[in-house]
Design a protein around this motif. Structure first.
Motif, short mmCIF file in Angstrom:
data_model
loop_
_atom_site.label_atom_id
_atom_site.label_comp_id
_atom_site.label_asym_id
_atom_site.label_seq_id
_atom_site.Cartn_x
_atom_site.Cartn_y
_atom_site.Cartn_z
N SER A 70 102.59 44.52 -47.19
CA SER A 70 101.79 43.52 -47.89
C SER A 70 100.29 43.78 -47.74
CB SER A 70 102.13 42.11 -47.38
OG SER A 70 102.03 42.03 -45.98
N GLN A 71 99.85 44.32 -46.60
CA GLN A 71 98.45 44.63 -46.39
C GLN A 71 98.26 46.14 -46.29
OE1 GLN A 71 96.57 42.63 -43.09
NE2 GLN A 71 96.94 40.60 -43.91
N PRO A 72 97.16 46.68 -46.84
CA PRO A 72 96.08 46.00 -47.56
C PRO A 72 96.46 45.76 -49.02
CG PRO A 72 95.61 48.34 -47.47
CD PRO A 72 96.87 48.13 -46.66
N ASP A 73 95.82 44.77 -49.62
CA ASP A 73 96.06 44.46 -51.02
C ASP A 73 95.11 45.31 -51.87
OD1 ASP A 73 96.97 43.31 -53.32
OD2 ASP A 73 95.77 41.49 -53.13
N SER A 74 95.40 46.59 -51.90
CA SER A 74 94.53 47.56 -52.57
C SER A 74 95.35 48.36 -53.58
CB SER A 74 93.91 48.51 -51.54
OG SER A 74 93.40 49.67 -52.14
N HIS A 75 94.89 48.37 -54.83
CA HIS A 75 95.59 49.16 -55.84
C HIS A 75 95.56 50.65 -55.50
CE1 HIS A 75 97.21 50.25 -59.76
NE2 HIS A 75 96.26 51.15 -59.85
N ASP A 76 94.44 51.13 -54.97
CA ASP A 76 94.32 52.55 -54.63
C ASP A 76 95.33 52.94 -53.56
OD1 ASP A 76 92.30 52.81 -56.47
OD2 ASP A 76 90.67 52.76 -55.00
N HIS A 78 109.93 55.99 -51.00
CA HIS A 78 109.85 54.81 -51.86
C HIS A 78 108.90 53.79 -51.22
CE1 HIS A 78 113.36 56.47 -53.88
NE2 HIS A 78 113.91 56.59 -52.69
N VAL A 79 108.23 53.03 -52.05
CA VAL A 79 107.30 52.02 -51.55
C VAL A 79 107.53 50.72 -52.30
CG1 VAL A 79 105.49 52.80 -53.15
CG2 VAL A 79 104.87 51.44 -51.14
N MET A 80 107.42 49.62 -51.57
CA MET A 80 107.54 48.29 -52.16
C MET A 80 106.36 47.46 -51.70
SD MET A 80 110.61 45.50 -51.73
CE MET A 80 110.56 43.90 -52.54
N LYS A 81 105.50 47.08 -52.67
CA LYS A 81 104.39 46.17 -52.38
C LYS A 81 104.93 44.76 -52.49
CE LYS A 81 100.06 44.86 -51.81
NZ LYS A 81 100.28 43.41 -51.68
N LEU A 82 104.92 44.05 -51.38
CA LEU A 82 105.57 42.74 -51.32
C LEU A 82 104.63 41.61 -51.75
CD1 LEU A 82 107.19 43.37 -47.86
CD2 LEU A 82 108.48 43.01 -49.97
N PRO A 83 105.19 40.54 -52.31
CA PRO A 83 104.39 39.37 -52.67
C PRO A 83 104.12 38.50 -51.45
CG PRO A 83 106.67 38.99 -53.26
CD PRO A 83 106.60 40.40 -52.72
N ALA A 84 103.37 39.05 -50.52
CA ALA A 84 103.03 38.37 -49.27
C ALA A 84 101.58 38.69 -48.94
CB ALA A 84 103.96 38.83 -48.14
N VAL A 85 100.99 37.93 -48.05
CA VAL A 85 99.57 38.13 -47.74
C VAL A 85 99.33 38.54 -46.30
CG1 VAL A 85 98.81 36.56 -49.56
CG2 VAL A 85 99.21 35.66 -47.25
N MET A 90 108.09 40.50 -42.72
CA MET A 90 109.44 40.14 -42.30
C MET A 90 109.53 38.67 -41.90
SD MET A 90 107.53 41.67 -39.99
CE MET A 90 106.81 41.04 -38.47
N LEU A 91 108.38 38.05 -41.57
CA LEU A 91 108.33 36.61 -41.31
C LEU A 91 108.02 35.82 -42.57
CD1 LEU A 91 106.32 36.55 -37.95
CD2 LEU A 91 108.75 36.05 -38.24
N GLU A 92 107.26 36.42 -43.47
CA GLU A 92 106.78 35.70 -44.66
C GLU A 92 107.78 35.75 -45.81
OE1 GLU A 92 102.60 35.49 -47.20
OE2 GLU A 92 102.82 36.92 -45.57
N VAL A 93 108.38 36.93 -46.06
CA VAL A 93 109.34 37.07 -47.16
C VAL A 93 110.58 37.82 -46.66
CG1 VAL A 93 107.74 36.89 -49.10
CG2 VAL A 93 108.00 39.09 -47.96
N PRO A 94 111.31 37.24 -45.70
CA PRO A 94 112.44 37.96 -45.09
C PRO A 94 113.55 38.32 -46.07
CG PRO A 94 112.46 35.66 -44.43
CD PRO A 94 111.14 35.91 -45.10
N ASP A 95 113.76 37.49 -47.09
CA ASP A 95 114.82 37.79 -48.06
C ASP A 95 114.53 39.09 -48.80
OD1 ASP A 95 116.45 35.58 -47.50
OD2 ASP A 95 115.35 34.30 -48.90
N LEU A 96 113.29 39.27 -49.24
CA LEU A 96 112.92 40.49 -49.94
C LEU A 96 112.98 41.69 -49.02
CD1 LEU A 96 109.92 39.57 -52.28
CD2 LEU A 96 112.18 40.38 -52.94
N VAL A 97 112.53 41.54 -47.79
CA VAL A 97 112.57 42.66 -46.84
C VAL A 97 114.01 43.06 -46.58
CG1 VAL A 97 112.03 43.39 -44.49
CG2 VAL A 97 110.34 42.08 -45.80
N ALA A 98 114.88 42.08 -46.33
CA ALA A 98 116.29 42.38 -46.09
C ALA A 98 116.93 43.06 -47.29
CB ALA A 98 117.04 41.10 -45.74
N ALA A 99 116.60 42.60 -48.51
CA ALA A 99 117.17 43.20 -49.71
C ALA A 99 116.70 44.64 -49.87
CB ALA A 99 116.78 42.38 -50.94
N GLY A 100 115.44 44.89 -49.58
CA GLY A 100 114.93 46.25 -49.68
C GLY A 100 115.59 47.19 -48.68
N ILE A 101 115.74 46.71 -47.45
CA ILE A 101 116.41 47.52 -46.43
C ILE A 101 117.83 47.86 -46.85
CG2 ILE A 101 117.31 47.50 -44.07
CD1 ILE A 101 114.89 45.73 -43.32
#
Length: 281
Positions: free
Chosen positions: A213-219, A235-242, A247-258
């Motif tokens: 989730s960090q840093p929120d940088s397009h580059d 593979h990379v996944m930019k998560l909708p978290a800040v 893993m504490l903020e969006v655990p469902d997405l992290v678990a699905a990606g794993i």
């Protein structure tokens, strides 16, 4: 709770839940505990076996009274893997625990460590600001440097549990551990150049997923997508978290990606994983 005795008669504690291989090996970063995976563990353990470790000198593990280095932690992790009896493990490494994930792959080989999952890590060469922060942690400015990092890692976070984890758990570690962490992290970057460079040197190649989730940088994202285009195993996944703690903020997405990576599913876009060459608009 299982434990294993390692060098210096140190007791390393870990959780062992779920069934099925390859097992996931949750590795916290420096100055964190396995409690960082508290929300992720039940989600992943519903599908497969999970080992979740407290590092030496962290959480419920012993060994914090004397100095130690990354090599000692690696030996502890190898001891946990062997004591567990797991034939295959997929490290799920938070931040700079990724260096131990790499070393586990090198030590145990591709057959026993078939894949890697990295969480919110600086996979490029370290930016100047981070290098300066490492220096600050090894100086009389360590406390203000630590507090600045914690502020950055929870900037924009509203969940009090995540803020509490950062400030009470991570903020509860003292000068010795923060300086040790900075020393070992700086040494790893000096030795390897960058995590992406180190990953590209593995032979055979190892399917790897970076969830961050960090840093929120397009580059920063674009550089990883470009790397994946040249190295299709990455593979990379930019998560909708800040926060620094997806893993504490969006655990469902992290678990699905794993699970998508470990199950060798190619429907990554269903979980938001950016495939090589695909840059979000």
């Amino acid at each position: 709770m299982p434990e294993v005795r390692t060098s210096g008669d140190t007791r390393i504690h870990y959780d062992d839940v779920g069934r099925g291989e390859p097992a996931l090996l949750f590795i916290p970063g420096w100055n964190t505990t396995r409690d960082a995976f508290r929300d992720l563990l039940p989600r992943c353990a519903a599908r497969r076996r999970v080992l979740s470790v407290d590092l030496r000198g962290h959480g419920q593990s012993g060994g914090g009274g004397t100095d130690f280095d990354s090599a000692t932690v690696l030996d502890d992790l190898l001891a946990v893997v062997e004591a567990s009896g797991a034939r295959q493990v997929v490290p799920v490494a938070l931040s700079h625990a990724g260096w131990w994930a790499l070393e586990l792959r090198r030590e145990l080989g591709a057959e026993r460590v078939p894949k890697l999952v990295l969480l919110d890590w600086i996979v490029s060469e370290p930016p100047l600001a981070f290098t300066e922060a490492l220096r600050g942690l090894m100086s009389e400015r360590w406390m203000s440097t630590r507090d600045g990092l914690l502020d950055m890692w929870v900037a924009g976070v509203e969940d009090p549990n995540i803020i509490r984890y950062a400030r009470e758990v991570m903020g509860g570690f003292g000068e010795d551990m923060w300086a040790r962490a900075a020393r070992e992290i700086a040494s790893a970057y000096a030795r390897e150049g960058s995590p992406l460079r180190a990953l590209s040197g593995l032979s055979p190649t190892t399917p790897t997923l970076h969830l961050y989730s960090q840093p929120d940088s397009h580059d920063y994202l674009e550089a990883q997508v470009a790397f994946g285009a040249q190295h299709p195993w990455f593979h990379v996944m930019k998560l909708p978290a800040v926060s620094h703690f997806p893993m504490l903020e969006v655990p469902d997405l992290v678990a699905a990606g794993i699970e998508a990576l470990v199950s060798a599913q190619e429907t990554y876009m269903n979980t938001g994983i950016i495939m090589p060459g695909a840059v979000p608009g």
